[in-house]
Design an enzyme around this catalytic site. Structure first.
Site, PDB file in Angstrom:
ATOM      1  N   ARG A  62       0.818  -1.220   0.000  1.00  0.00           N
ATOM      2  CA  ARG A  62       0.000   0.000   0.000  1.00  0.00           C
ATOM      3  C   ARG A  62       0.845   1.260   0.000  1.00  0.00           C
ATOM      4  O   ARG A  62       0.408   2.318  -0.443  1.00  0.00           O
ATOM      5  CB  ARG A  62      -0.896   0.003   1.240  1.00  0.00           C
ATOM      6  N   LYS A  67       2.975 -17.721   8.069  1.00  0.00           N
ATOM      7  CA  LYS A  67       2.233 -18.042   9.281  1.00  0.00           C
ATOM      8  C   LYS A  67       1.680 -16.733   9.864  1.00  0.00           C
ATOM      9  O   LYS A  67       2.227 -15.680   9.540  1.00  0.00           O
ATOM     10  CB  LYS A  67       3.137 -18.760  10.273  1.00  0.00           C
ATOM     11  N   HIS A 125       9.354 -21.561   8.471  1.00  0.00           N
ATOM     12  CA  HIS A 125      10.760 -21.345   8.110  1.00  0.00           C
ATOM     13  C   HIS A 125      11.703 -22.283   8.863  1.00  0.00           C
ATOM     14  O   HIS A 125      12.841 -22.471   8.450  1.00  0.00           O
ATOM     15  CB  HIS A 125      11.168 -19.874   8.261  1.00  0.00           C
ATOM     16  N   LYS A 136      15.680 -24.533   7.716  1.00  0.00           N
ATOM     17  CA  LYS A 136      16.981 -24.452   8.401  1.00  0.00           C
ATOM     18  C   LYS A 136      17.845 -25.640   7.997  1.00  0.00           C
ATOM     19  O   LYS A 136      17.373 -26.777   7.922  1.00  0.00           O
ATOM     20  CB  LYS A 136      16.789 -24.445   9.924  1.00  0.00           C
ATOM     21  N   GLU A 185      13.904 -18.128  23.299  1.00  0.00           N
ATOM     22  CA  GLU A 185      14.241 -16.805  22.753  1.00  0.00           C
ATOM     23  C   GLU A 185      14.484 -15.850  23.916  1.00  0.00           C
ATOM     24  O   GLU A 185      13.874 -16.010  24.979  1.00  0.00           O
ATOM     25  CB  GLU A 185      13.084 -16.267  21.919  1.00  0.00           C
ATOM     26  N   ASP A 225       1.711 -19.701  18.619  1.00  0.00           N
ATOM     27  CA  ASP A 225       2.797 -19.029  17.894  1.00  0.00           C
ATOM     28  C   ASP A 225       3.955 -19.981  17.588  1.00  0.00           C
ATOM     29  O   ASP A 225       4.586 -19.853  16.545  1.00  0.00           O
ATOM     30  CB  ASP A 225       3.314 -17.843  18.725  1.00  0.00           C
ATOM     31  N   HIS A 260       6.158 -24.678  14.638  1.00  0.00           N
ATOM     32  CA  HIS A 260       7.596 -24.987  14.608  1.00  0.00           C
ATOM     33  C   HIS A 260       7.961 -26.241  15.413  1.00  0.00           C
ATOM     34  O   HIS A 260       8.641 -27.133  14.912  1.00  0.00           O
ATOM     35  CB  HIS A 260       8.411 -23.806  15.142  1.00  0.00           C
ATOM     36  N   LYS A 277       9.669 -17.050  25.642  1.00  0.00           N
ATOM     37  CA  LYS A 277      10.292 -15.748  25.388  1.00  0.00           C
ATOM     38  C   LYS A 277      10.963 -15.292  26.674  1.00  0.00           C
ATOM     39  O   LYS A 277      10.605 -15.737  27.755  1.00  0.00           O
ATOM     40  CB  LYS A 277       9.232 -14.745  24.955  1.00  0.00           C
TER      41      LYS A 277
HETATM   42  P1  NAD Z   1       4.229  -5.580   8.445  1.00  0.00           P
HETATM   43  O1  NAD Z   1       3.054  -5.000   9.140  1.00  0.00           O
HETATM   44  O2  NAD Z   1       5.586  -5.104   8.776  1.00  0.00           O
HETATM   45  O3  NAD Z   1       4.043  -5.377   6.871  1.00  0.00           O
HETATM   46  C1  NAD Z   1       2.811  -5.514   6.238  1.00  0.00           C
HETATM   47  C2  NAD Z   1       2.944  -5.208   4.764  1.00  0.00           C
HETATM   48  O4  NAD Z   1       1.651  -5.371   4.189  1.00  0.00           O
HETATM   49  C3  NAD Z   1       3.396  -3.779   4.411  1.00  0.00           C
HETATM   50  O5  NAD Z   1       4.198  -3.846   3.260  1.00  0.00           O
HETATM   51  C4  NAD Z   1       2.087  -3.077   4.077  1.00  0.00           C
HETATM   52  O6  NAD Z   1       2.230  -2.012   3.139  1.00  0.00           O
HETATM   53  C5  NAD Z   1       1.335  -4.208   3.420  1.00  0.00           C
HETATM   54  N1  NAD Z   1      -0.112  -3.996   3.466  1.00  0.00           N
HETATM   55  C6  NAD Z   1      -0.887  -3.766   4.565  1.00  0.00           C
HETATM   56  N2  NAD Z   1      -2.181  -3.627   4.191  1.00  0.00           N
HETATM   57  C7  NAD Z   1      -2.212  -3.784   2.850  1.00  0.00           C
HETATM   58  C8  NAD Z   1      -3.232  -3.763   1.876  1.00  0.00           C
HETATM   59  N3  NAD Z   1      -4.530  -3.548   2.185  1.00  0.00           N
HETATM   60  N4  NAD Z   1      -2.900  -3.979   0.582  1.00  0.00           N
HETATM   61  C9  NAD Z   1      -1.614  -4.204   0.231  1.00  0.00           C
HETATM   62  N5  NAD Z   1      -0.602  -4.228   1.096  1.00  0.00           N
HETATM   63  C10 NAD Z   1      -0.903  -4.025   2.386  1.00  0.00           C
HETATM   64  O7  NAD Z   1       4.103  -7.170   8.651  1.00  0.00           O
HETATM   65  P2  NAD Z   1       5.290  -8.240   8.633  1.00  0.00           P
HETATM   66  O8  NAD Z   1       5.909  -8.306   9.970  1.00  0.00           O
HETATM   67  O9  NAD Z   1       6.147  -8.028   7.450  1.00  0.00           O
HETATM   68  O10 NAD Z   1       4.477  -9.615   8.477  1.00  0.00           O
HETATM   69  C11 NAD Z   1       3.916 -10.040   7.238  1.00  0.00           C
HETATM   70  C12 NAD Z   1       3.374 -11.466   7.410  1.00  0.00           C
HETATM   71  O11 NAD Z   1       4.442 -12.336   7.735  1.00  0.00           O
HETATM   72  C13 NAD Z   1       2.363 -11.623   8.541  1.00  0.00           C
HETATM   73  O12 NAD Z   1       1.422 -12.609   8.164  1.00  0.00           O
HETATM   74  C14 NAD Z   1       3.190 -12.134   9.702  1.00  0.00           C
HETATM   75  O13 NAD Z   1       2.430 -12.904  10.598  1.00  0.00           O
HETATM   76  C15 NAD Z   1       4.166 -13.016   8.951  1.00  0.00           C
HETATM   77  N6  NAD Z   1       5.433 -13.218   9.663  1.00  0.00           N
HETATM   78  C16 NAD Z   1       6.239 -12.166   9.980  1.00  0.00           C
HETATM   79  C17 NAD Z   1       7.439 -12.399  10.619  1.00  0.00           C
HETATM   80  C18 NAD Z   1       8.385 -11.274  10.947  1.00  0.00           C
HETATM   81  O14 NAD Z   1       9.475 -11.576  11.456  1.00  0.00           O
HETATM   82  N7  NAD Z   1       8.052 -10.036  10.680  1.00  0.00           N
HETATM   83  C19 NAD Z   1       7.821 -13.705  10.962  1.00  0.00           C
HETATM   84  C20 NAD Z   1       6.980 -14.762  10.609  1.00  0.00           C
HETATM   85  C21 NAD Z   1       5.794 -14.504   9.958  1.00  0.00           C
END
Ligand code: NAD
Length: 476
Positions: A44, A141, A171, A175, A209, A228, A233, A324
């Site tokens: 977005r 996830k 993920h 590993k 962690e 979680d 995992h 954690k």
């Molecule tokens: P984040 O909130 O940092 O990023 C979200 C992204 O989605 C941004 O790029 C935002 O612009 C985009 N977005 C939000 N609403 C939108 C819309 N309506 N249309 C298009 N794009 C939109 O989230 P994140 O931490 O990157 O996590 C993303 C996914 O990965 C989640 O499902 C989270 O559970 C999973 N995840 C994240 C991590 C991590 O370490 N961050 C680890 C495991 C899983």
């Protein structure tokens, strides 16, 4: 590697910045992103391709160790990146994305957005005719929060894609050591004959962690350690440790065997479950402060003892633990073999047994403790010494074990689902998890407090002590 377009929905998010983009850059450097393959960021955030490249440049410099002044590879990588402003819930950007699609190449769509958008993205991809029969989607996830929501999500995805197109990421499966677990078990004659309840006393799986939940508090407070970490995992690690040898290292052969493990899991007795919540220490906030809820009943720590009802594992306990704000960051699996049936060395030699330890982080490697004679003149005292295979050492200086995301993203491009979870696997995992969660919710159980930077609540140690066992140290 063939030509591909990888569209990353959520391409400006935290996961993209820290994991997906650095991983793809490293694979680019290894020659696995041949021109004219592209990464197309879609989110977005209002920016153009040049601004996106600048954003990615900063991310790569932060998360990848690039030698000073050696920016040529990075610039070449950035030239293969594009960006589209897109709204998963509205019409913005979809026509542009459609216009960007090129024929005759693999298309992969990475859903790196909150789970609330998975359905929107699946429908939009279909509506805008963006996928072909061999296009792939990658789903992060959490995959549901219980059996019902996981089934709903599977049904939504199945309405638009074949199961062979859906890559559910865990993920941990990417590993290197986790894959080595299969190599060690099924590539050697040494272990498999002993890999059963006759020779193995018990198995411990720990994922500890040091971080708290700050920054992910809203999600975590609704999830807790069980949803979680354990449901995905730890369960996946348990599957790889406990499964029967698949006939081939092929996606469905491996996943069929993992599924049998999950289905063989017995329900867990309430007194075999320990839940904990960290309290403040060393200037860090408590769990309840982190989530802003002074009555929270969500667990940030979880330990449990479970059993598998099958011939191989009847009677062998599996102890799982994750938390954690633990004393160190450490993930490992310890396979504790039984004592030798009879000691010819007499009582003063002490009791000894073999242990196989598989360390997933921080220092990936495998150690086998063997019993030898303690050096010295008199008597026959025994001691355990490790046969150590640290991967960094074994593979030599400068060797680069790929990060989990590198391996998994390339598997998506190659079309190999072996290390991804299948729909029935995810549902079976929730089917086992749900009654445990419902059980403590209906009893109104409150997690036990534990000091931050320790090994968790006392109950976790007692869970093993009652059985005459001990957790293997986090520090060692
Ligand atoms: P984040 O909130 O940092 O990023 C979200 C992204 O989605 C941004 O790029 C935002 O612009 C985009 N977005 C939000 N609403 C939108 C819309 N309506 N249309 C298009 N794009 C939109 O989230 P994140 O931490 O990157 O996590 C993303 C996914 O990965 C989640 O499902 C989270 O559970 C999973 N995840 C994240 C991590 C991590 O370490 N961050 C680890 C495991 C899983």
């Amino acid at each position: 590697m063939g030509i591909f377009d990888l569209v990353v929905f959520g391409g400006t998010g935290d996961l993209a910045r820290r994991k997906i983009l650095p991983a793809l850059f490293k694979r680019f450097c290894a020659g696995q992103m041949p021109k004219p393959s592209r990464l197309i960021g879609a989110a977005r955030t209002d920016m153009d391709t040049e601004a996106y490249r600048a954003f990615v440049r900063i991310a790569i410099k932060e998360f990848v160790d690039i030698p000073d002044g050696d920016d040529a590879a990075l610039e070449a990588f950035l030239a293969q990146l594009e960006y589209v402003v897109l709204d998963a819930r509205g019409d913005t950007g979809w026509a542009t994305l459609q216009g960007m699609m090129a024929p005759d190449r693999v298309r992969a769509f990475y859903f790196s957005v909150g789970p609330g958008l998975f359905e929107d993205l699946a429908c939009k991809l279909h509506q805008w005719n963006l996928t072909e029969d061999d296009s792939r989607i990658v789903v992060e996830k959490p995959f549901g929060r219980d059996l019902e929501t996981a089934q709903e999500l599977n049904a939504i995805l199945a309405a638009h894609f074949h199961e062979s197109q859906i890559y559910r990421i865990d993920h941990y499966l990417g590993k290197e050591t986790v894959q080595n677990l299969m190599a060690v078990r099924f590539g050697n004659m040494l272990f498999e004959p002993l890999w059963n309840s006759q020779y193995i006393d018990h198995i411990q799986i720990t994922v500890a962690e040091t971080v708290g939940v700050a920054g992910r508090d809203v999600y975590y407070e609704r999830a807790g350690a069980m949803r979680d970490m354990v449901q995905n995992h730890l369960m996946q690690l348990l599957c790889l440790i406990a499964m029967e040898p698949p006939a081939k290292f092929e996606p469905d052969a491996v996943r069929d065997e993992k599924l049998k493990v999950i289905r063989a899991l017995d329900p867990v007795e309430p007194h075999h479950i320990v839940r904990g919540q960290y309290t403040s220490a060393d200037g860090v906030a408590s769990y309840r402060e982190d989530v802003g809820n002074d009555r929270s009943k969500t667990e940030s720590f979880m330990a449990l003892k479970c059993h598998l009802s099958n011939w191989r594992w009847a009677g062998t306990p599996f102890y799982l633990r994750t938390g954690k704000r633990m004393e160190v960051r450490n993930s490992k699996i310890t396979v504790v073999f039984k004592d030798a049936p009879h000691s010819i060395f007499g009582p003063e030699a002490g009791r000894h047994n073999n242990e196989l330890t598989i360390v997933l982080q921080p220092n990936e490697g495998i150690t086998l403790d063997v019993t030898i004679k303690e050096p010295g003149q008199g008597g026959m005292r025994l001691m355990d010494v490790p046969l150590d295979m640290s991967f960094a050492e074994a593979l030599g200086e400068g060797s680069h074990a790929p990060d989990a995301y590198e391996r998994l993203i390339m598997d998506v491009i190659r079309g190999n689902q072996t290390l991804f979870m299948r729909n029935d696997e995810v549902e079976a995992a929730w089917a086992w998890t749900d009654p445990l969660i419902r059980g403590w919710e209906s009893r109104g159980d409150v997690p036990k407090p534990y000091d931050s930077f320790t090994t968790g609540p006392d109950g976790a140690a007692q869970l093993l002590r009652r059985d005459g066992r001990e957790w293997r140290g986090l520090l060692s």
